[in-house]
Structures are given as structure tokens and as C-alpha cells.
Design a protein around this motif. Sequence first.
Motif, PDB file in Angstrom:
ATOM      1  N   VAL A  10       0.866  -1.177   0.000  1.00 39.25           N
ATOM      2  CA  VAL A  10       0.000   0.000   0.000  1.00 39.25           C
ATOM      3  C   VAL A  10       0.899   1.223   0.000  1.00 39.25           C
ATOM      4  N   ALA A  11       0.943   1.931  -1.113  1.00 36.27           N
ATOM      5  CA  ALA A  11       1.799   3.115  -1.224  1.00 36.27           C
ATOM      6  C   ALA A  11       1.055   4.343  -0.675  1.00 36.27           C
ATOM      7  N   ALA A  47      15.494   5.353  10.462  1.00 40.68           N
ATOM      8  CA  ALA A  47      14.211   5.944  10.080  1.00 40.68           C
ATOM      9  C   ALA A  47      13.394   4.941   9.266  1.00 40.68           C
ATOM     10  N   GLN A  48      12.097   4.905   9.523  1.00 45.28           N
ATOM     11  CA  GLN A  48      11.222   3.952   8.839  1.00 45.28           C
ATOM     12  C   GLN A  48      10.352   4.681   7.820  1.00 45.28           C
ATOM     13  N   GLY A  49      10.389   4.202   6.590  1.00 50.64           N
ATOM     14  CA  GLY A  49       9.603   4.806   5.533  1.00 50.64           C
ATOM     15  C   GLY A  49       8.128   4.488   5.673  1.00 50.64           C
ATOM     16  N   THR A  50       7.293   5.432   5.326  1.00 50.09           N
ATOM     17  CA  THR A  50       5.845   5.243   5.421  1.00 50.09           C
ATOM     18  C   THR A  50       5.369   4.105   4.533  1.00 50.09           C
ATOM     19  N   ILE A  51       6.066   3.863   3.411  1.00 51.22           N
ATOM     20  CA  ILE A  51       5.624   2.800   2.494  1.00 51.22           C
ATOM     21  C   ILE A  51       6.703   1.735   2.302  1.00 51.22           C
ATOM     22  N   VAL A  52       7.694   1.717   3.195  1.00 57.51           N
ATOM     23  CA  VAL A  52       8.749   0.702   3.140  1.00 57.51           C
ATOM     24  C   VAL A  52       8.602  -0.190   4.368  1.00 57.51           C
ATOM     25  N   GLY A  53       8.141  -1.422   4.156  1.00 54.25           N
ATOM     26  CA  GLY A  53       7.949  -2.331   5.279  1.00 54.25           C
ATOM     27  C   GLY A  53       6.708  -2.044   6.097  1.00 54.25           C
ATOM     28  N   ARG A  54       5.868  -1.141   5.614  1.00 58.59           N
ATOM     29  CA  ARG A  54       4.590  -0.836   6.267  1.00 58.59           C
ATOM     30  C   ARG A  54       3.631  -0.308   5.209  1.00 58.59           C
ATOM     31  N   HIS A  55       2.398  -0.083   5.614  1.00 61.67           N
ATOM     32  CA  HIS A  55       1.378   0.323   4.651  1.00 61.67           C
ATOM     33  C   HIS A  55       1.096   1.812   4.768  1.00 61.67           C
ATOM     34  N   GLY A  56       0.968   2.468   3.593  1.00 62.23           N
ATOM     35  CA  GLY A  56       0.856   3.911   3.534  1.00 62.23           C
ATOM     36  C   GLY A  56      -0.553   4.438   3.370  1.00 62.23           C
ATOM     37  N   GLY A  57      -0.645   5.587   2.697  1.00 62.14           N
ATOM     38  CA  GLY A  57      -1.840   6.393   2.702  1.00 62.14           C
ATOM     39  C   GLY A  57      -2.838   6.166   1.589  1.00 62.14           C
ATOM     40  N   PHE A  58      -2.618   5.178   0.700  1.00 64.12           N
ATOM     41  CA  PHE A  58      -3.653   4.835  -0.278  1.00 64.12           C
ATOM     42  C   PHE A  58      -4.694   3.976   0.439  1.00 64.12           C
ATOM     43  N   ALA A  59      -5.304   4.557   1.452  1.00 67.99           N
ATOM     44  CA  ALA A  59      -6.186   3.820   2.350  1.00 67.99           C
ATOM     45  C   ALA A  59      -7.092   4.807   3.078  1.00 67.99           C
TER      46      ALA A  59
END
Length: 333
Positions: free
Chosen positions: A58-59, A109-121
Motif C-alpha cells: 500500500v503506497a 528511520a522507517q519509511g511510510t511505504i517501506v515495510g509498512r502500509h501507507g496512505g492509499f487507504a
Amino acid sequence: MINAYAALEANSKLVPWQYEPGTLGRDYVEIEVDYCGICHSDVSMLNNEWGMSAYPLVAGHEVVGRISAVGEAVSHLKTGQVVGLGWHSDYCKVCSSCGSGDHNLCNQAQGTIVGRHGGFADKVRANAASVVPLPQGMDAKTAGPLFCGGITVFNPLVQFDIKPTDKVAVIGIGGLGHIALQFLRAWGCDVTAFTSSDSKTEEAKTLGAHQCINSRNSTEIEQAAGRFDLIISTVNVALDWNLYLSTLKPKGRLHFVGATLEPLNIGVFSLIMAQRSVSGSPVGSPATIAKMLEFAVQHDIKPVVEMFKFEQINEALAHLKSGKARYRIVLER
């Protein structure tokens, strides 16, 4: 459950997808997503161009929305508050970079769309330290791209102490460059736009450029020899970097914020003899993001956006890939 649009594999269309986020961390917040910009970095992650994507993916990392829940340790953010979230969703908070305020340089630092789910939600979660409230008077609809594209071009102005008397050029008048022109003009600089598109010349001047140079005309570029204190490159293609270096003043800087994937072919004597520099930078710390937002409100700076509904996400991605977007795409509920 969080309802999202996910890529199930590289180079695939996004499909509706749900996931269980689990218990909200004590120093985390949950954001109801009202708007989310689409960035070229989203496309790179969706297609695994950088080799670090995990699917389902989820980007979406240009989020603006309202806080719907806060962890028990969060005291500076409240439910209902309008906030934004960018490339990073968490930091270690104990390294030297975090300790000096350079959270964006944190190795952990942890990316919002690297290894987790982002804001296309409909919702997204992040550590409260990475979430920045929108200042009063900011248009939430157009604010999302500032949290990636905007801070990417604003950060160098702060890091390198750019002065209002400086002459600054921007290579590439697109999603990043059109915001850079606005920031630089408001900063007080003499602003030049390098663009390969004649159709963008007048628009670049409207956005803040005092003059434009055709980046496909080597003669025009040669005539700018020794002119600039700083050049910001926002493009991801290989150019004649030695030619651009020649347009810098002594102690001038060629700075990369566009992810040029090919190695730089640069003659070292152009650097040595005029003490020039070549550098690059990622986004910015939460403190710098907050400063950028205040600056944008004070000077009425807004990304130029095209709006799509979330359910039109594949159409919006196709529009971005076509290169016809003017200049950022934002999804809205």
C-alpha cells in the motif's frame, strides 16, 4: 480493518484490499486519510524499481487527514486535529542525527511505504514524532505534496543557508521544480528555470522564475557561465553535468534532489579550481517540515494539483506515468 488499495505484485493494477493494523502503539497515532498525493516514489515502490518492495504493498506518503486515535503516550496531538505525514513514519530518536534535529538522516528511520502500509487507504498509522499539524490557513486539499515534493526542495534552502541575494537555478519544472520556483522567489532569490519544454516557459515565470534557459540548448547554457550560487536538479535523467557545473560561481553548489540513477560523469578540475560542490539530500526533519508549512502559508505557496477520487487511483497512476500531470496528483475522498 483498514481499507486500502494495494499492489499484489510488481507492475500490477491496484486492487481493494483490507488489513488488520493491530493494537495502536503507545506513541503512535491513527490518521483518517482525507487526501493523499501520488509521487514518482510511489510508482517506484509499487513496481519494485529499488528492490525493496514487499507485497501486498500500500503506497501513499503525502497524507493529509484528521487524527482519529492517539496512543497513551501521545500528548502533543489530539483527535480531530488536521495533520500531514510524509516519507518517514518513525525514527530511532536516540542517534546523533535525531539528537541534532536531523531526523531525516536517521539510519533507523522507517519509511511510510517501506515495510509498512501507507496512505492509499482510509486510515494510516505513524509515530507521533513524524506527524506534523497543518498551520492555520493552510489548504488541506493541496497540502499533501508539500510533505514530500515540497520539503525535498525546501530543505536545501535551510541546510545551505541560501540568502535572498543568491542566484539559484532549478533543473526540471515538474512535480518538484514547480514548487522550488515558488519557494525561491518568496525567499528573495534571483530565480532561473532550466526546462526542455517551451510550453512551460511562461508558466515557469508565473510560478516564480525571473528567466528561463532551454536545457536542450547548449549555447544558452554556456552563456550562463559563472552565474549561479546554487543549482537544484529535480530530474531523474542523465545530463551534461560538466556543462551545468560551468554555470556555477566559485564556491557554487550543484545539488541533487531528483533520483538520477545513472552514475554522475563529472570532471574533478571543475570542482577543484573553483571550489565547487556536488551534493544531495533527502526530505527534511519534522521541524523543517513545520517551518516549510509556515513559510508556505505566509507566502501563499501551493502545489499545482490535479484531483482524482480514491476509487480512480489506477487512472491517476496512469496519468502520472504519462508525464502529462500538471504538476502533482492528489487523491481525495
